[in-house]
Structures are given as structure tokens and as C-alpha cells.
Design an enzyme around this catalytic site. Structure first.
Site, mmCIF file in Angstrom:
data_model
loop_
_atom_site.group_PDB
_atom_site.id
_atom_site.type_symbol
_atom_site.label_atom_id
_atom_site.label_comp_id
_atom_site.label_asym_id
_atom_site.label_seq_id
_atom_site.Cartn_x
_atom_site.Cartn_y
_atom_site.Cartn_z
ATOM 1 N N LYS A 99 4.887 0.618 9.513
ATOM 2 C CA LYS A 99 4.944 1.855 8.733
ATOM 3 C C LYS A 99 4.380 3.034 9.525
ATOM 4 O O LYS A 99 4.886 4.147 9.416
ATOM 5 C CB LYS A 99 4.133 1.683 7.447
ATOM 6 C CG LYS A 99 4.968 1.253 6.269
ATOM 7 C CD LYS A 99 4.153 1.351 4.992
ATOM 8 C CE LYS A 99 3.420 0.049 4.728
ATOM 9 N NZ LYS A 99 2.566 0.060 3.551
ATOM 10 N N GLU A 109 0.867 -1.167 0.000
ATOM 11 C CA GLU A 109 0.000 0.000 0.000
ATOM 12 C C GLU A 109 0.910 1.225 0.000
ATOM 13 O O GLU A 109 1.796 1.328 0.858
ATOM 14 C CB GLU A 109 -0.883 -0.005 1.258
ATOM 15 C CG GLU A 109 -1.885 1.121 1.191
ATOM 16 C CD GLU A 109 -2.748 1.276 2.442
ATOM 17 O OE1 GLU A 109 -2.692 0.410 3.330
ATOM 18 O OE2 GLU A 109 -3.457 2.297 2.499
ATOM 19 N N ARG A 155 5.329 -12.790 9.629
ATOM 20 C CA ARG A 155 6.005 -11.548 9.289
ATOM 21 C C ARG A 155 7.344 -11.474 10.009
ATOM 22 O O ARG A 155 7.542 -12.100 11.040
ATOM 23 C CB ARG A 155 5.147 -10.312 9.552
ATOM 24 C CG ARG A 155 4.608 -10.174 10.949
ATOM 25 C CD ARG A 155 3.509 -9.115 11.019
ATOM 26 N NE ARG A 155 3.998 -7.785 10.712
ATOM 27 C CZ ARG A 155 3.465 -6.995 9.777
ATOM 28 N NH1 ARG A 155 2.449 -7.402 9.052
ATOM 29 N NH2 ARG A 155 3.937 -5.791 9.588
HETATM 30 P P1 ATP Z 1 2.832 -2.102 8.013
HETATM 31 O O1 ATP Z 1 2.115 -2.892 9.056
HETATM 32 O O2 ATP Z 1 4.238 -1.833 8.312
HETATM 33 O O3 ATP Z 1 2.083 -0.887 7.547
HETATM 34 P P2 ATP Z 1 1.669 -3.483 5.872
HETATM 35 O O4 ATP Z 1 1.492 -4.933 5.939
HETATM 36 O O5 ATP Z 1 0.453 -2.688 6.118
HETATM 37 O O6 ATP Z 1 2.884 -3.078 6.777
HETATM 38 P P3 ATP Z 1 1.776 -3.343 3.038
HETATM 39 O O7 ATP Z 1 2.187 -2.216 2.189
HETATM 40 O O8 ATP Z 1 0.364 -3.723 3.035
HETATM 41 O O9 ATP Z 1 2.254 -2.989 4.509
HETATM 42 O O10 ATP Z 1 2.699 -4.608 2.780
HETATM 43 C C1 ATP Z 1 2.978 -5.138 1.532
HETATM 44 C C2 ATP Z 1 3.315 -6.587 1.689
HETATM 45 O O11 ATP Z 1 4.418 -6.745 2.566
HETATM 46 C C3 ATP Z 1 2.164 -7.361 2.288
HETATM 47 O O12 ATP Z 1 2.001 -8.565 1.555
HETATM 48 C C4 ATP Z 1 2.591 -7.619 3.695
HETATM 49 O O13 ATP Z 1 2.047 -8.809 4.172
HETATM 50 C C5 ATP Z 1 4.108 -7.675 3.571
HETATM 51 N N1 ATP Z 1 4.755 -7.301 4.838
HETATM 52 C C6 ATP Z 1 4.546 -6.183 5.556
HETATM 53 N N2 ATP Z 1 5.264 -6.203 6.699
HETATM 54 C C7 ATP Z 1 5.952 -7.366 6.704
HETATM 55 C C8 ATP Z 1 6.874 -7.988 7.608
HETATM 56 N N3 ATP Z 1 7.230 -7.399 8.752
HETATM 57 N N4 ATP Z 1 7.385 -9.195 7.278
HETATM 58 C C9 ATP Z 1 7.036 -9.796 6.126
HETATM 59 N N5 ATP Z 1 6.181 -9.273 5.235
HETATM 60 C C10 ATP Z 1 5.633 -8.069 5.505
HETATM 61 MG MG MG Z 2 -1.176 -3.836 4.773
#
Ligand code: ATP
Ligand code: MG
Length: 559
Positions: free
Chosen positions: A274, A36, A264
Site C-alpha cells: 500500500k 487498516e 502473502r
Molecule cells: P500493505 O503491506 O500493502 O500495507 P497490510 O498488510 O498492511 O498491507 P492491511 O490493511 O493491514 O494491509 O491488510 C488487511 C489484511 O490483508 C491483513 O490480514 C493482511 O494480512 C492481508 N494482506 C495484506 N497484503 C496481503 C497479501 N499480499 N496477500 C495476502 N494477504 C494480504
Molecule cells: Mg497491516
């Protein structure tokens, strides 16, 4: 080190192989990385990138980049650009397959209309608070909304008017019609569209209704022909809705995407959210998203991490089905190993102390040969003359017995040069040591008669006349953590005041004069450094990537 992105076998790969054996996905394997665009990518995303692109590579498949841009209030093109730069830098390519969920808004709308027509979705008039109250709890079933049984025709008409902009934010939502008594709360008629009169960074004012993530994501996967939708564990409870949606819209089970969840990445001493990272940037606790203390990919890059070291790290941690905390020392180990192989060794003095070599001729300069990297060979010449700098901490006036560096009357070897002896300690008015007078043993350099004389300590130095001034930035963890490396609840209150130390008077050898941002060095005895983008030929700036000591591999050996 592993091939670029080619992950060793893991349970996701096993699931793919099982699908292939069962005759599914005959068109080939297709994954995606779906960020995102609401912030910069961090080290956790690197794991997801390596996994998704790695699976595609391993299975001769494809991996798309898709921006999941369904929440216009938080998203921005700045993030879209940085995400692409970071993925490329890590060494992966999406080819010509860059997509945006917002490109599918029209199709998604049509899918929503189909659901209404099938009697599987309805427009609800309840407010967000009411919907929450009606939803029930883990132990109690939810209650049905009074709108749940309104006619398809009425829902279709209201949904059309929602799109036309006839209603305020929150006046209506579109909900899937599933089961308000389901033990899985995500199946209790989840909201799939909301009204938001907000400009979108790509579609502008074209839309005032936006699909919810749980609705947009599976359908975007299906539209792109994704076969394996690999995501993190928190989406496990959303999988039934993922499958329900695709089933309800008639996607064939043998070709439609399958969601698989993995754990994760969480690292000791490291924020991987983020939202929190954005707070650090917005409140000015760091210089920006690419501050070298940030666990963002851009921060790691500026800090001096290499793409190979991050890929290697992602390979080593593997892919698991349950969450665990990885020691950040392992990430540091990976970059140390890479730089040990690739970075040239040079001499730099971070906190200089002047040394005058009283028996060395004034005006003379010798050029001494020094090796660049024992693994690759190569040499350079370093100047040596009557005045040099050494580290302040390599001299002690009242030294303990085991101090094998310089002390009054003591001898030490200068790396690549002579043995010197401390004859006199010069102090300023405050009593601080400001200069040493030493004599050299003129026969002690390489090839000389006393070159092999036994001397316990060897220290680094730089020639005072030709040394370049440099700014050196030393980093520590952003947060102080408990002894297990867990982050405290109130992370702003736990910011480490010493996470950045700037040394403005460092001296480096003249061979670094024309170095460029991004070049790595090992400063002898000190650690690995990278040239910061702030650097100019007149003002060199270095970041310390990591020190030389490797706590992680030591622990492994003790293990
Ligand atoms: P955050 O919680 O930091 O905002 P998010 O999951 O909302 O992270 P996205 O932009 O939706 O951020 O993530 C893109 C991809 O990266 C998704 O498939 C998510 O599952 C993966 N991802 C995010 N954080 C991690 C992590 N700590 N370890 C592994 N994969 C991750
Ligand atoms: Mg997300």
C-alpha cells in the site's frame, strides 16, 4: 469455476476441522477481514478476503469486516468507503457485522488497566530511541528499563494522566511486562499504548493515547468472538504475544481466537504494498488509485477484471505456508477465460486505414449477420458499404511470403463479409499509405457461389459511414522488471514509460453506440476490452483488459 468464495481444502481449513474435532469453538466458526484504512485494497487483499469469507462460508460461520483504525495519522474515511465498495464488488457480504477497532477504545483502555493491575504492564519514561537501544538484538538480550519496577499504583496514575492529555507525544508509553531476555524480540516488553495528540477520523479528539496494533488486534478479535484470526506470515513472530495477551487477560483457551498465518500473495510485475501504491498516486505517476494499471481492486475493476475472475484466481493459487511469487500471467489467464465465455465479439479497428471498394455500388448499405459469442449464440447485424476501415497493420506493401493479410494484388477475406483484392495503393505527400482501392468478389459472402473459395487470411473491419469514433487505451505493466518478474529496488526509476498508449482515432461498429461503462467485449483478433467510466455516447472510451494470447496456459501445456 469454484463456488463463490468456497475455498478448496487448505491447511487453514484443516486446522479449523481439527479444532472442531477437539471440541473447541462450539458456537461456530467466526473469521474477520481486518484492513487498516490507510489506502485502497490491492490484489493481495483479495486473497485474504476470499480466504476469510470463504472459510466462513465453508464452515457455516460468519466473517466480520473490521477496520483496524488505530493509527490516526495515516487513516481516512475515503479508504473506509473504498474498502467496503471493493469487498462488495468481489461478491462478499459482512451482513451487519462492520466494526472498527476504534469502537473498542474504551474497552481496550480497560484491558490495559487490568494488565497494570495484574503487574503485567507498566508506564515507561524512556524515549522511543532509548527503548530501541534497550531492546537488544537477535543475539543479545535486552536491558530492563529503570521504570520497569515502578509500582502498579504509580503506573495506573501515570496511565490515567496520559489519557487526560497531561503529557506531550512520546513522554511516556505503556509497555507489557514480559521478558527482556526473550529470544523473541516481540516479547521484550512491547509497547502497547503511545501518546499521539492526533485527531482520529472516527473518534475525533476523544483520545490522545492510542493502542498499538499488536495490542488492539488480538483483543478486537476476542471482543468480536473471532475463532480463527487468519493473517499473513510476517505476524508469525507476533503470535506468542497474541497468545500471552489473551491468556493474561483470562480468555478461555477453548473459545478464544487462534492466530493462523499464511503466505502473502506476491505477483510478478506487480506492487503489493500500500505504501508504494500510495506513492504512485501521490506523486502523480498514475491517474489515481483506480488507474487501470494499478493492482488495486478498484484499478483491476476499471481495467475490466471481473469479480469472478479474481475469485477464481484466488482459488487456484491456493493457500500456502511459505512465500512464493505467482506469475501475473495466471491472473490474466483467469480473466481471459471468464471473458471468453461472457464477452460478445465485435469488430473494432484501432489504427484505421481506409479502404474504398471500387466495384461496390455507391450509396448502397447491406446489413450482414455476425455472431456474438460462439458459446451462447446470438447474432447482430453490421453495416457494410463502399468504404470501410481495416487495421493499418493488416496491410503491407512489401510483404514477406508468410504474410496472409492484405498486400498489393493480394486477396483477403473480410470477416462476416466479402473477399477483397487490393488493386491500388494510395499514398500521401510523405509517401505514407493513406488509402487502398480494392475490388470485392460479389459472390463471396455467406451463401454466395464463391463463399468457400480458399483464402488464407481473414481480417476484421468496420463500415466507414456508420463507424463510431472511439478512444482506446492500451496498457502494459507499470514497471519494467528483471527477467523473472521481480521488482527493482528503486521502483520509481523503473516506471515503464509505455505502460499507457492512447489511441484516439479508433473506429468501432455502430452496435456499440449505447454501451455502458463496465460492459465487456472481445474485439476480434485484438483482445478483451471494457467500456471505461469516462465514456459518453459522443465519446466512447475502451480499456484493453488483456490480449488474446495466453502465455500462461501455453506454458502449462509445455510444462
Ligand atoms: P500493505 O503491506 O500493502 O500495507 P497490510 O498488510 O498492511 O498491507 P492491511 O490493511 O493491514 O494491509 O491488510 C488487511 C489484511 O490483508 C491483513 O490480514 C493482511 O494480512 C492481508 N494482506 C495484506 N497484503 C496481503 C497479501 N499480499 N496477500 C495476502 N494477504 C494480504
Ligand atoms: Mg497491516
Amino acid at each position: 469455476m469454484a463456488e463463490n468464495g468456497a475455498m478448496a481444502s487448505n491447511f487453514v481449513q484443516n486446522a479449523i476441522e481439527e479444532d472442531l474435532r477437539n471440541g473447541k469453538y462450539t458456537e461456530g466458526i467466526h473469521t474477520r477481514f481486518p484492513p487498516e484504512p490507510n489506502g485502497y485494497l490491492h490484489v493481495g487483499h483479495a486473497k485474504s478476503i476470499c480466504l476469510n469469507f470463504g472459510l466462513a462460508e465453508k464452515n457455516a460461520g460468519l466473517c466480520n469486516l473490521r477496520f483496524d483504525d488505530t493509527n490516526p495519522t495515516k487513516e481516512d474515511v475515503e479508504y473506509v468507503d473504498s474498502i467496503q465498495e471493493d469487498i462488495r464488488w468481489l461478491g462478499f457480504s459482512w451482513g451487519d457485522r462492520k466494526f472498527y477497532a476504534s469502537d473498542y477504545f474504551e474497552k481496550l483502555y480497560e484491558f490495559a488497566v487490568q494488565l497494570i493491575e495484574k503487574g503485567l504492564a507498566y508506564v515507561d519514561d524512556l524515549s522511543a530511541d532509548e527503548i530501541r537501544a534497550y531492546r537488544g538484538t537477535l543475539t543479545e538480550p535486552g536491558r530492563e528499563s529503570p521504570c520497569r519496577n515502578r509500582s502498579k499504583e504509580e503506573s495506573l496514575e501515570l496511565f490515567r494522566r496520559m489519557r487526560e492529555g497531561e503529557f506531550e507525544d512520546g513522554a511516556h508509553v505503556l509497555r507489557a511486562k514480559i521478558d527482556m531476555a526473550s529470544p523473541n524480540i516481540n516479547m521484550r516488553d512491547p509497547v502497547i499504548y503511545r501518546i499521539a495528540h492526533t485527531k482520529h477520523h472516527r473518534t475525533g479528539d476523544a483520545w490522545c493515547i492510542y493502542p498499538m496494533y499488536d495490542f488492539a488486534h488480538p483483543l478486537s478479535d476476542a471482543i468480536e468472538g473471532i475463532t480463527h484470526s487468519v493473517c499473513t506470515l510476517e505476524f508469525e513472530a507476533h503470535r506468542p504475544f497474541y497468545d500471552w495477551l489473551l491468556e493474561s487477560l483470562g480468555f478461555d483457551v477453548n473459545t478464544r481466537p487462534r492466530q493462523i498465518e499464511f503466505a502473502r500473495l506476491e505477483l510478478t510485475n506487480t506492487i503489493t504494498s500500500k505504501r508504494k501504491l500510495r506513492q504512485l498516486v501521490e506523486e502523480g505517476h498514475v491517474r489515481g488509485w483506480d488507474d487501470p494499471r494499478m493492482p488495486t481492486i478498484s484499478g483491476l475493476r476499471r481495467r475490466g477484471y471481473t469479480p469472478a475472475s479474481i475469485r477464481d484466481f484466488c482459488e487456484r493459487i491456493g493457500v500456502a505456508k511459505s512465500n512464493s511469487l505467482v506469475d501475473v500471467a495466471m491472473l490474466e489467464h483467469c480473466v481471459r477465460e471468464d471473458l471468453n465465455e461472457h464477452a460478445d465479439r465485435v469488430m473494432a479497428v484501432l489504427r484505421p486505414l481506409k479502404v474504398v471498394l471500387t466495384n461496390y455500388p455507391e450509396g448502397k448499405t447491406e446489413y450482414l449477420q455476425a455472431d456474438n459469442n460462439p458459446m451462447h449464440g446470438g447474432t447482430r447485424f453490421v453495416p457494410f458499404s463502399r468504404e470501410i476501415f481495416i487495421e493499418q497493420e493488416d496491410f503491407m506493401e512489401e510483404a514477406p511470403k508468410k504474410f496472409f493479410r492484405l498486400k498489393p494484388g493480394g486477396e483477403v477475406r473480410l470477416k462476416h463479409a466479402y473477399i477483397i483484392k487490393c488493386e491500388e495503393v494510395i499514398k500521401d505527400e510523405t509517401g505514407r499509405v493513406c488509402e487502398l482501392h480494392c475490388s470485392i468478389d460479389p459472390d463471396s459472402k455467406t451463401g454466395g457461389a464463391t463463399a468457400n473459395r480458399k483464402i488464407k487470411g481473414t481480417i476484421h473491419w468496420v463500415d466507414a459511414k456508420q463507424a463510431l469514433n472511439a478512444e482506446v487505451r492500451l496498457y502494459d505493466y507499470l514497471l519494467t522488471t528483471d527477467e523473472n518478474g521481480n521488482l527493482p529496488e528503486d521502483f520509481i526509476a523503473s516506471l515503464n514509460p509505455d505502460s499507457l498508449i492512447v489511441l484516439k482515432d479508433a473506429k468501432v461498429e455502430p452496435s456499440l453506440k449505447w454501451t455502458a461503462a463496465g460492459t465487456h467485449y472481445q474485439f476480434l483478433r485484438d483482445g478483451y476490452f471494457v467500456v471505461d467510466p469516462d465514456t459518453t455516447p459522443e465519446h466512447l472510451v475502451f480499456n484493453r483488459v488483456v490480449g488474446l494470447r495466453d502465455s500462461w496456459s501455453k506454458e502449462q501445456k509445455k510444462g
